[in-house]
Scaffold this active site. Structure first.
Site, PDB file in Angstrom:
ATOM      1  N   ARG A 285       0.793  -1.224   0.000  1.00 32.00           N
ATOM      2  CA  ARG A 285       0.000   0.000   0.000  1.00 32.00           C
ATOM      3  C   ARG A 285       0.824   1.272   0.000  1.00 32.00           C
ATOM      4  O   ARG A 285       0.459   2.251  -0.664  1.00 32.00           O
ATOM      5  CB  ARG A 285      -0.930  -0.023   1.216  1.00 32.00           C
ATOM      6  CG  ARG A 285      -1.958  -1.122   1.059  1.00 32.00           C
ATOM      7  CD  ARG A 285      -2.785  -1.321   2.275  1.00 32.00           C
ATOM      8  NE  ARG A 285      -3.795  -2.347   2.001  1.00 32.00           N
ATOM      9  CZ  ARG A 285      -4.637  -2.814   2.883  1.00 32.00           C
ATOM     10  NH1 ARG A 285      -4.616  -2.358   4.123  1.00 32.00           N
ATOM     11  NH2 ARG A 285      -5.515  -3.740   2.554  1.00 32.00           N
ATOM     12  N   LEU A 392      -6.785  -8.010  10.072  1.00 29.02           N
ATOM     13  CA  LEU A 392      -7.746  -8.890  10.743  1.00 29.02           C
ATOM     14  C   LEU A 392      -6.983  -9.973  11.491  1.00 29.02           C
ATOM     15  O   LEU A 392      -7.367 -10.384  12.583  1.00 29.02           O
ATOM     16  CB  LEU A 392      -8.713  -9.505   9.720  1.00 29.02           C
ATOM     17  CG  LEU A 392      -9.767  -8.556   9.156  1.00 29.02           C
ATOM     18  CD1 LEU A 392     -10.563  -9.226   8.039  1.00 29.02           C
ATOM     19  CD2 LEU A 392     -10.720  -8.069  10.249  1.00 29.02           C
TER      20      LEU A 392
END
Lengths: 600, 251
Positions: A285, A392
């Site tokens: 990212r 997560l």
């Protein structure tokens, strides 16, 4: 013998996982949350959760997951902590599967896997594009089961304000306020675990929920807990810009074949594929965000000269998209009014996640005895940049560590703690009460929400994708001004029932102080690493350019391969940055370059 | 036409406390493209002044995610129960009327108390009875078609639209509503969850259970997640009846 009482603040994935583990170990949990825990921000995670299941014939290995995470984090993550996480990942997936998470399946009924950024193998388990929602619900259900069985007491619509400590400096409980009756109460416990999520709201518009304000982290930081690596703020490359929030368009879009492009000389230019041939659209990212920023801001190639680029799914069959990405296609259609199955989406990077947070050891203890931190609010696992679908995982995994460790600590230490009197606790409660009563009477000319917006704009301007020391100095100055202006806020709600305005004013002060920690830590780190990219300045303070390219500080392992540790100086209210060693002996640091295939 | 709108007008039903009388206030905010109801309420927070120039307390409401996943911001907008974050101003008739979903007790203004829904989830045992969060062995393989149905139902965000729209939920009846009922169906689909199928069906037999559903079909119309609630309620009804017969013959 009385059961051990643990307070968990925050009911996202990490807080709920810790709660379950504590109940299973025979403890009792008081669970505090701004909202019904089923509405926590973990449900905004879309694309998936990484675990080496190796069911796609790619010979994936746990070591490869380990190396991708450490390399992706630009060698700033504690490697033993990461190793523990990646080893536990496949077991966690099986647990979630048994709990009823409706993972997307292959035709033969086993879990499907998809590609994600910064990883060459298919390693991401997913439930369509609403993976976070599904994982959160599974834990919410299991915790509800424990609520019925009697292990958990929920305090939903209660705000954590502060911890209180005994005379030896050990955390003994929290002061919290009901968001409806506004009652302020002290709650005692053997251990407090903060699982309060990220500080996205410090930047105003971001992909985070409105409740992700970092206020709790800032509160304990002002009470002596250290923050680590706060300068590493992840900017997600693909979000729909909005005036109320930037809505995330999952990395799964690119994992499923989505391509990023702009027009150059009248033709589509797939610039990520061009710049990074080895990883293409699936670069991590930080790399993708910098490229999009460069293309829009420095090359002026954004759509209509705007800060937008195309994220294109329109070449992928519609039924495939529906099955794999249905949830987010619905978000785009609903909020933008255009169908991504037919036209390319328009996106731009947005503040998304904090790699840094409360400084914890590998067991998730903070420097304050009796206080732990778990989930996005801690600093562990991701180093200088987080890989997609590792959040997560770190949220759930950290709860499996913090919960049992809290119980162990309580069993070993509670009998040895000094007495804390009711008068001491009441004094701590009274302090919070007085502060709140004062806020309710504030009568100045400033509006708290406008001040918040202003702070967000400043943080975006100086402390986001590209930073330089001039800007960071200006930013610190402005934040100090904003902190002063906070004193001149006026509230229009002076009442004492569900007073959201007064609570926001209190949170805002904590946010400003958190913003200062982020900025100061960025100012101190004269290198570029992961999400922290700093442009070099000449002696006149001008940005250095060579052949039309801005010159960034290189990564400097000798000087900066250390954890930034920030403590709060109560006298000046300013952050103090020092550097600490961390464990990086397992994988030797090497240059990070996604234009070529990764070498080990 | 959207381009000509310079401002957006709101009539908001307010209520200072659970026991006080409701009243309305009007607000007007500057128009901008892609504005939604939550973003408008945020604008009002920045300048809480009514159209007749009165400085008032900002409107109280609940919201978190702003992308229609958390379920928090459900309210009644121009007469219809829906999520405020995805209620786009361009698609709404003005003045826009905001009201709390009065099927639930009002806490303040648009902020309501939906704890009854979470209590119903306890009643229908909306969970899988796993032995624990520890490792046992591999999870069972699942039929991908059944899993697709489960995935659809599992989007339910407990927002309460279906309860607000249902004529059988309220003081006149004790129906627990479509959302929690259909969660029972969801867990009955799971290969481990179905072991407790009978318990869940029994829970839906009593007072306020599936027999209180009047089949008005309003729920499926308003569900923001397009869950085929009536289809699953019908199947559930069949399962409950079968179970009831079984209970009679097994006595």
């Amino acid at each position: 013998m009385a059961k051990n009482k643990i307070i968990v603040v925050g009911g996202g994935l990490s807080g709920l996982m810790a709660t379950l583990k504590i109940c299973e170990a025979g403890g009792e949990v008081d669970l505090f949350s701004y909202c019904p825990v089923k509405r926590s921000h973990s449900l905004c995670a879309q694309g998936g959760i990484n675990a080496c299941m190796d069911t796609k014939g790619e010979h994936d290995s746990i070591y490869e997951h380990f190396d991708d995470t450490v390399y992706g984090g630009d060698f700033l993550a504690d490697q033993l902590a990461v190793k523990g996480m990646v080893e536990a990942a496949p077991k966690l997936i099986k647990m979630f599967d048994r709990m009823g998470v409706p993972f997307t399946r292959t035709p033969e009924g086993v879990l499907d896997l998809r590609n994600f950024g910064g990883q060459k193998n298919k390693r991401t388990c997913f439930a369509g594009s609403t993976t976070g929602q599904q994982l959160l619900y599974a834990l919410d259900e299991q915790v509800r089961r424990w609520e019925v069985k009697g292990g958990v007491t929920k305090y939903e619509f209660w705000e954590f304000v502060k911890i209180f400590k005994d005379k030896n400096g050990v955390c003994r409980g929290i002061i919290a306020q009901s968001m409806n009756s506004m009652e302020i109460k002290a709650f005692k416990s053997d251990v407090v675990i903060l699982a309060t999520g990220g500080p996205g709201q410090v930047f105003g518009r971001c992909t985070a929920s409105t409740i992700c304000n970092g206020s709790a982290v800032s509160a304990v930081y002002q009470q002596g807990a250290k923050i680590a690596n706060p300068e590493f703020i992840q900017i997600h490359p693909t979000a729909i810009p909005g005036s109320d929030k930037n809505r995330l368009m999952s990395e799964a879009c690119r994992g499923e074949g989505g391509r990023v492009w702009v027009y150059r000389d009248g033709k589509p230019w797939y610039f990520l594929e061009d710049m990074y041939p080895a990883y293409g659209n699936l670069v991590p990212r930080d790399v993708a965000s910098r490229a999009i920023f460069k293309v829009c801001v420095h090359m002026d190639l954004g759509i209509n000269h705007d800060r937008r680029v195309y994220l294109d799914l329109s070449h992928i069959p519609a039924d495939y998209l529906e099955r794999k990405l249905g949830g987010i296609i619905e978000i785009y259609t609903e909020f933008v009014g255009k169908d991504p199955r037919k036209v390319p989406m328009e996106i731009f990077p947005s503040v998304h996640y904090s790699m840094g947070g409360i400084y914890v050891d590998r067991k998730h203890f903070t420097n304050i005895p009796g206080l732990m931190a778990s989930g996005e609010c801690d600093h562990q696992y991701h180093g200088a940049n987080r890989l997609g679908a590792n959040s997560l995982l770190s949220a759930a995994y950290s709860g499996t560590v913090s919960g049992p460790e809290a119980m162990k600590w309580a069993k070993e230490n509670v009998s040895k703690l000094c007495e804390i009197t009711d008068a001491e606790i009441e004094a701590a409660r009274k302090e919070v009460q007085d502060e709140y009563d004062k806020i309710r009477q504030m009568n100045g000319p400033e509006n708290a929400h406008k001040l918040h917006q202003e702070m967000g704009e400043i943080m975006y301007e100086y402390v986001s994708i590209e930073r330089d020391n001039n800007g960071l100095d200006i930013c610190l100055g402005k934040l100090k001004e904003i902190l002063k202006r906070w004193e001149n806020i006026g509230v229009t709600d002076h009442g004492n029932w569900a007073n959201q305005e007064a609570m926001f004013v209190r949170q805002l002060r904590n946010m400003i102080i958190y913003a200062m920690a982020i900025t100061k830590s960025a100012r101190s780190r004269d290198e570029s690493r992961g999400a922290h990219a700093k442009i070099m300045l000449d002696e006149n303070g001008k940005r250095i350019e060579k052949d039309g390219e801005l010159q960034f500080y290189p990564r400097n392992d000798e000087k900066f391969m250390f954890t930034s540790v920030v403590s709060f100086d109560a006298a000046t209210e300013e952050p103090v940055v020092t550097y600490e060693e961390f464990e990086h002996s397992l994988i030797k640091a090497r240059p990070r370059n996604y234009a070529v295939a990764k070498k080990e | 036409m959207a381009e000509q709108k310079k401002t957006v007008k709101f009539i908001i039903e307010r209520q200072d406390s659970p026991t006080s009388k409701p009243y309305t206030q009007e607000f007007e905010i500057p128009y901008r493209p892609a504005l939604n109801v939550v973003a408008s309420l945020m604008e009002i927070q920045k300048n809480p002044v009514t159209t007749d120039g009165k400085k008032v307390a900002p409107v109280v409401w609940e919201c978190n995610c702003l992308e229609k996943v958390c379920g928090a911001c459900m309210m009644v907008i121009n007469g219809k129960a829906r999520q405020a974050c995805c209620a786009l101003i361009d698609e709404l008739e003005q003045p826009i009327r905001l009201q709390p979903a009065r099927t639930f007790p009002v806490i303040r203004d648009l902020h309501i108390d939906r704890s009854v829904m979470f209590e119903s989830l306890k009643r229908v045992q909306a969970w899988v009875e796993v032995d624990g969060s520890w490792e046992v062995k591999d999870a069972p393989i699942q039929n991908p078609y059944t899993a697709t149905t489960a995935y659809e139902i599992s989007h339910c965000m407990t927002c309460g639209c279906c309860l607000e729209a249902c004529p059988n939920v309220g003081p006149q009846s004790d129906f627990i509503g479509a959302s929690p009922s259909v969660q029972a169906y969801l867990f009955n689909l799971h290969p481990l969850g179905k072991f407790d199928k009978e318990k869940r069906l029994e829970a839906l037999m009593g007072k306020g259970g599936i027999t209180s559903c009047g089949n008005s079909q309003n729920c499926v119309e308003v569900c923001p997640k397009n869950i085929k609630l009536t289809t699953y309620l019908a199947q559930l009804n069949r399962d409950v009846n079968k179970q009831a017969l079984k209970n009679i013959f097994n006595k």
